[in-house]
Every structure is written in structure tokens, then in C-alpha cells.
Scaffold this motif. Structure first.
Motif, short mmCIF file in Angstrom:
data_model
loop_
_atom_site.label_atom_id
_atom_site.label_comp_id
_atom_site.label_asym_id
_atom_site.label_seq_id
_atom_site.Cartn_x
_atom_site.Cartn_y
_atom_site.Cartn_z
N TYR A 171 -1.37 14.37 1.37
CA TYR A 171 -1.99 13.22 2.01
C TYR A 171 -0.74 12.09 1.60
CZ TYR A 171 -4.74 9.26 3.05
OH TYR A 171 -5.17 8.11 3.90
N HIS A 172 -0.44 11.47 2.57
CA HIS A 172 0.56 10.42 2.35
C HIS A 172 0.33 8.96 3.30
CE1 HIS A 172 3.31 13.21 0.89
NE2 HIS A 172 3.42 14.00 1.92
N GLY A 173 -1.07 8.97 3.59
CA GLY A 173 -1.52 7.60 4.22
C GLY A 173 -2.15 7.89 5.56
N LYS A 183 -1.10 2.40 -5.95
CA LYS A 183 -2.46 2.62 -6.69
C LYS A 183 -2.20 1.99 -8.14
CE LYS A 183 -4.27 6.54 -3.99
NZ LYS A 183 -5.64 5.90 -3.46
N GLN A 202 -0.17 8.73 -6.63
CA GLN A 202 -1.29 9.25 -7.62
C GLN A 202 -0.67 9.68 -8.81
OE1 GLN A 202 -4.72 11.51 -6.31
NE2 GLN A 202 -4.77 10.49 -4.36
N ASP A 231 6.14 11.42 -3.45
CA ASP A 231 5.01 10.43 -3.47
C ASP A 231 4.48 10.34 -4.76
OD1 ASP A 231 2.83 9.26 -3.01
OD2 ASP A 231 2.58 10.15 -0.90
N ASN A 274 5.45 4.81 1.83
CA ASN A 274 5.79 6.22 2.54
C ASN A 274 6.43 5.80 3.98
OD1 ASN A 274 5.24 7.87 0.46
ND2 ASN A 274 3.33 7.90 0.70
N VAL A 302 -5.22 13.95 -2.79
CA VAL A 302 -6.45 14.05 -1.93
C VAL A 302 -6.72 15.66 -1.65
CG1 VAL A 302 -7.03 13.41 0.70
CG2 VAL A 302 -5.98 11.85 -0.99
N GLU A 314 3.95 15.26 -2.56
CA GLU A 314 3.43 14.79 -4.15
C GLU A 314 3.90 15.75 -5.02
OE1 GLU A 314 -0.91 13.88 -2.64
OE2 GLU A 314 0.02 14.99 -1.17
N SER A 320 0.97 -1.27 -0.03
CA SER A 320 -0.05 -0.17 -0.17
C SER A 320 0.88 1.30 -0.02
CB SER A 320 -1.03 0.13 1.38
OG SER A 320 -0.16 0.25 2.42
N GLY A 321 0.31 2.45 -0.41
CA GLY A 321 1.02 3.66 -0.47
C GLY A 321 1.61 4.01 0.77
N SER A 322 0.73 3.70 2.14
CA SER A 322 1.04 3.99 3.18
C SER A 322 2.39 3.42 3.61
CB SER A 322 -0.08 3.74 4.23
OG SER A 322 -1.46 4.40 3.98
C1 LIG Z 1 -0.47 10.71 -2.53
C2 LIG Z 1 -0.87 9.47 -1.54
N1 LIG Z 1 0.22 8.81 -0.91
C3 LIG Z 1 -0.11 7.81 -0.11
C4 LIG Z 1 -1.35 7.31 -0.06
C5 LIG Z 1 -1.85 6.05 0.68
O1 LIG Z 1 -1.93 4.90 0.19
P1 LIG Z 1 -2.85 3.66 0.62
O2 LIG Z 1 -4.29 4.05 0.77
O3 LIG Z 1 -2.67 2.53 -0.42
O4 LIG Z 1 -2.09 3.32 1.76
C6 LIG Z 1 -2.44 7.78 -0.84
C7 LIG Z 1 -3.95 7.35 -0.83
O5 LIG Z 1 -4.93 8.06 -1.40
C8 LIG Z 1 -2.20 9.02 -1.66
O6 LIG Z 1 -3.01 9.58 -2.40
#
Ligand SMILES: Cc1ncc(COP(=O)(O)O)c(C=O)c1O
Length: 453
Positions: free
Chosen positions: A160-162, A295, A268, A265, A137, A237, A232, A132-134
Motif C-alpha cells: 500500500y503506497h497511497g 504518519k 509506517q 516507503d 510517494n 496495510v 515498504e 501526506s504519505g501519498s
Molecule cells: C506504507 C504507506 N505508504 C503510504 C501511505 C499513504 O499515506 P497517506 O494516507 O498519508 O496519503 C500509507 C497510508 O496508510 C501507508 O501505510
């Protein structure tokens, strides 16, 4: 004479026919979810929508009704829902081996890591796969801290990073932050978005002043040396906000002058979404030290990654680091198929051309609709900020929801974002066509007209 209502816009034809839905009825699904799912899990529309099938840029509800998907599972379906190549690759892999972990060799893992390196600037060629993105990061910030020996991280306001503890700390919207003592040492610099900047001047001047704020944060809030700057290239978000092209260049220079690594990041903005370039950071002429992605890399498969330089990656070897599902053969098969599909389908070029047509149409709508305060973004990552008054920029929050409801009635699914939830987010599967764009613009035009009254 009474004015007749305009005809409902016609969605472009498709040959795809959805399967008859024979599963649980919608009201039963809703009541099970209400009873057994964590109440924090929310739905988007007043009357929740149930989606049971997808084909490229279209989604189908349980009655077989078709929708044009402009939000792509929150910017995740990159090459199209159930893209045949990705589906086949995952099904083929699933039939022979679903899981082993990285303690054994598997060709998909090795090939995907190499393929990703081929898409990066020289030197960024070592990847750690997660889910996952979280997670990506988290790992990036941990690596930066381990490599530099510094603790402090600078993020950007409105980011937004998670949702994990460290990434929640890096996220900069009170709405996504629980009142808990999450990871300290993360500071937020002023956003370079010219539309709502506290600074005045041209977008370039605002970018310079915003980058200078990073310097002040380092001087006032840290020991003077930092681990990283994470941003980002275009805030997702946050409502598709971004600075002038000089922002990241100047932000990276300040960061590096204070011992920090630059983390992009790309969760997106990656995989061609911004049209002109494969990665979002390339729009700003910078090369990060660490790139995080999720994503779009999996087109819906749980796949994320952190790519960096070998010497940075090596810091992880000082302890044991393991991720059970990271590098999973099925996710790797999906990732490889996505990268190939982007090349074969001309996805990035399509994002550029079709996204350009969409943006031009939105700018035209802005001329006629007072609610539209700002149109921004690149390729197929577009934002339309709605305001009650162009002078005061009062967020048109309820109007945004009303427009989304009207658009849904006409068959178009939109996303929303921004701290006040007043930005329409348009980030569809990148197989969107010009005909889809024209249809979506007609729908938006009618929805705006209805809400403006
Ligand atoms: C720029 C960005 N980084 C990190 C995340 C976190 O990703 P995840 O929901 O897969 O943990 C998101 C999720 O929307 C995001 O938009």
C-alpha cells in the motif's frame, strides 16, 4: 457444574481524567456524517465508536470510557496522543505564526530538515516536506523518473503506497484500486512473505526467488531499464508482511543493475517503530536512494517528507515545484518535537522491549488458539494472521471482525489488514507499557476463546 465466565481483564490504571464531553450527541454526529460526508468514508465497528479525547496510549469516548489504543490513528500517533511536548510546541508556534509557505525563511523548516538528515545514513540529507504519505510517494517516484530518465517502477504485491493516482497504481490490493486508467508503467513483483508465497523453501530461499521475480519483470515488462523499485520494508496495510533479511538486499541489487533507484516507503516502519532500528530498511542492511515518510513523523500533524541525495533532489529544479502547506511552521514544530520526544522518552527502545514482550505473548497465544495462523513483525509493528484452517490457510475474515468487536467491548482497539482483512494489526502509540501488553494479551485470549467457541 457450569463453567463461570472469566473475569473481564482490568486495564492498567492511569491518572489522566478526561474532560466531560459537552459537544454534539453521538447520534447527531452520526446522522450529520451520514447525510453530508462522502459515503466512501467508513467507520470500523458495527456500532461506530466516537472518540473525543486522547492521552498517550489511551483514547476516550464521549461517555468518558477509556480504551487502550493498539492502532494509533492508523500507525500515526508515534509518541502518544496529545504528547505534552508536541502539543506545547504546536500551540506555541500557532500563537505566533501559522503559515507563510517556503517562499520566506523560517527556522522550523531549516531545523527540521537538518534534524531529519541527522537520523539518516550519510548522504541522505536533502528533504522535501509535503503533507501526506501519498504525496511523498508521488514525489519520490517522480524524482526517480526525472533522475533516471526511465519510466517503469517496480512495486511489490500486497503493498500500500497511497490513494492518489500514481500511488494507487503502486498499491497492490484490488480493494484499494478504482477501475480507472491510472498511471501506467508500474509493475508488481511477487511478495517475499513466506506465509503465503507461491514459492517453496526457507524464508531466505523464498526471498531470493521473489527478488529474482523483479529481474523477470524488468526483462519481460519494461524496456530493460527502470526508474525505481518502491517497497515498504514491512508491509503495513498488507498485514505486517515482510521477507527474510536478504530480500531487500537482493531486490536493491537487481534494481540498481537496471538503472533504478531504491525507494523505501517508511510511512509506517519509520521513527523507531520496528524497535531495533530507527528506520525499517536498517533491519535489512540496505541503504535506499530515497526515503518517504509520513504518519509517525507528525504524531497526528499533517506532515510527510521525502529525503534523498542532493544529486537526485536537484532534478526537481528543472521545473517549478511547489507545495503550499509543505514545511508549514506548525507541522515543522510538531516534527521537531516528535524527534526530540523519541530521543527523550526512549521511544525506540520501548518499542523494542515492549514489542518483544507483546510478540512473545502472541506466539504463546498461537500455541493455544487454532485461529492464529501466523504471528509476525518487529517492535511495535505486529501482525496476527487468522485462518480457519492452518493447512488450507483459509482467511478467517468474519472471525477477525468478531475478535475486534469482543476486544472493543473489553476496552482494546485493534486494527486489521491484509487483502482478505484477516490480519489483526497491532501498532499502538509507542509509549505502550508492559502492563498494557499483559492486559491486551488477556483480552485477546478471551476474545479468541469466545470466537473459537
Ligand atoms: C506504507 C504507506 N505508504 C503510504 C501511505 C499513504 O499515506 P497517506 O494516507 O498519508 O496519503 C500509507 C497510508 O496508510 C501507508 O501505510
Amino acid at each position: 457444574m457450569t463453567a463461570t465466565a472469566p473475569a473481564r481483564p482490568a486495564m492498567p490504571a492511569t491518572e489522566h481524567r478526561p474532560r466531560p464531553y459537552t459537544g454534539l450527541p453521538k447520534d447527531e454526529v452520526l446522522s450529520l456524517r451520514k447525510q453530508y460526508a462522502n459515503p466512501a468514508i467508513f467507520t470500523l465497528y458495527r456500532e461506530p465508536l466516537m472518540i473525543v479525547e486522547g492521552h498517550m496510549q489511551y483514547l476516550y469516548d464521549e461517555t468518558g470510557r477509556r480504551y487502550l489504543d493498539l492502532f494509533a490513528g492508523i500507525v500515526t500517533v508515534s509518541v502518544g496522543h496529545c504528547h505534552p511536548k508536541v502539543t506545547r510546541a504546536m500551540q506555541d508556534q500557532l500563537a505566533v505564526l501559522a503559515h507563510t509557505t517556503t517562499i520566506y525563511l523560517h527556522p522550523n523548516f531549516a531545523r527540521m530538515a537538518a534534524k531529519l538528515a541527522s537520523k539518516m545514513p550519510a548522504g541522505l540529507d536533502v528533504t522535501y516536506f509535503v503533507n501526506s504519505g501519498s504525496e511523498a510517494n508521488d514525489l519520490a517516484m517522480m524524482m526517480a523518473r526525472a533522475y533516471t530518465g526511465n519510466q517503469d517502477v517496480i512495486a511489490v504485491r500486497n503493498s500500500y503506497h497511497g490513494g492518489s493516482p500514481t500511488t494507487m497504481a503502486a498499491t497492490s490490493h484490488h480493494t484499494w484500486k478504482y477501475p480507472q486508467q491510472v498511471n501506467s508503467g508500474i509493475h508488481h513483483a511477487v511478495s517475499p512473505d513466506p506465509y503465503r508465497s507461491p514459492y517453496s523453501g526457507t524464508p531466505e530461499e523464498i526471498a531470493t526467488k521473489s527478488a529474482a521475480d523483479i529481474h523477470q519483470l524488468i526483462r519481460y515488462s519494461t524496456p530493460g531499464q527502470i526508474a525505481a523499485f518502491i517497497a515498504e520494508p514491512m508491509q503495513g496495510v498488507g498485514g505486517v508482511t515482510h521477507g527474510a533479511p536478504n530480500y531487500l538486499r537482493e531486490a536493491y541489487a537487481v534494481t540498481r543493475a537496471h538503472g533504478g533507484l531504491c525507494i523505501a516507503d517508511e510511512v509506517q516502519t519509520g521513527f523507531g517503530r520496528t524497535g531495533e532500528h530507527f528506520w525499517g530498511f536498517q533491519n535489512y542492511g540496505v541503504v535506499p536512494d530515497i526515503v518517504t515518510m509520513a504518519k509517525g513523523i507528525g504524531n497526528g500533524a499533517p506532515l510527510a517528507a521525502v529525503t534523498t541525495r542532493r544529486e537526485i533532489a536537484e532534478t526537481l529544479t528543472q521545473r517549478i515545484h511547489f507545495n503550499t502547506f509543505g514545511g508549514n511552521p506548525v507541522s515543522m514544530a510538531a516534527g521537531l518535537a516528535v524527534l526530540e520526544a523519541i530521543e527523550e522518552d526512549g521511544t525506540q527502545q520501548n518499542a523494542k522491549v515492549v514489542g518483544g514482550r507483546f510478540k512473545a505473548g502472541l506466539v504463546e497465544l498461537q500455541r493455544r488458539h487454532r485461529l492464529i495462523g501466523d504471528v509476525r513483525g518487529l517492535g511495535l509493528m505486529l501482525g496476527v494472521e487468522l485462518v480457519r484452517d492452518r493447512g488450507t490457510k483459509e482467511p478467517a475474515k468474519e472471525e477477525t471482525l468478531a475478535i475486534m468487536e469482543h476486544a472493543r467491548e473489553m476496552g482494546v482497539l485493534l486494527g486489521k489488514g491484509g487483502l482478505d482483512g484477516n490480519t489483526l494489526r497491532i501498532k499502538p502509540p509507542m509509549c505502550l507499557t508492559a502492563a498494557d501488553v499483559d492486559f491486551a494479551l488477556e483480552v485477546l485470549d478471551q476474545a479468541l476463546t469466545k470466537v473459537e467457541g
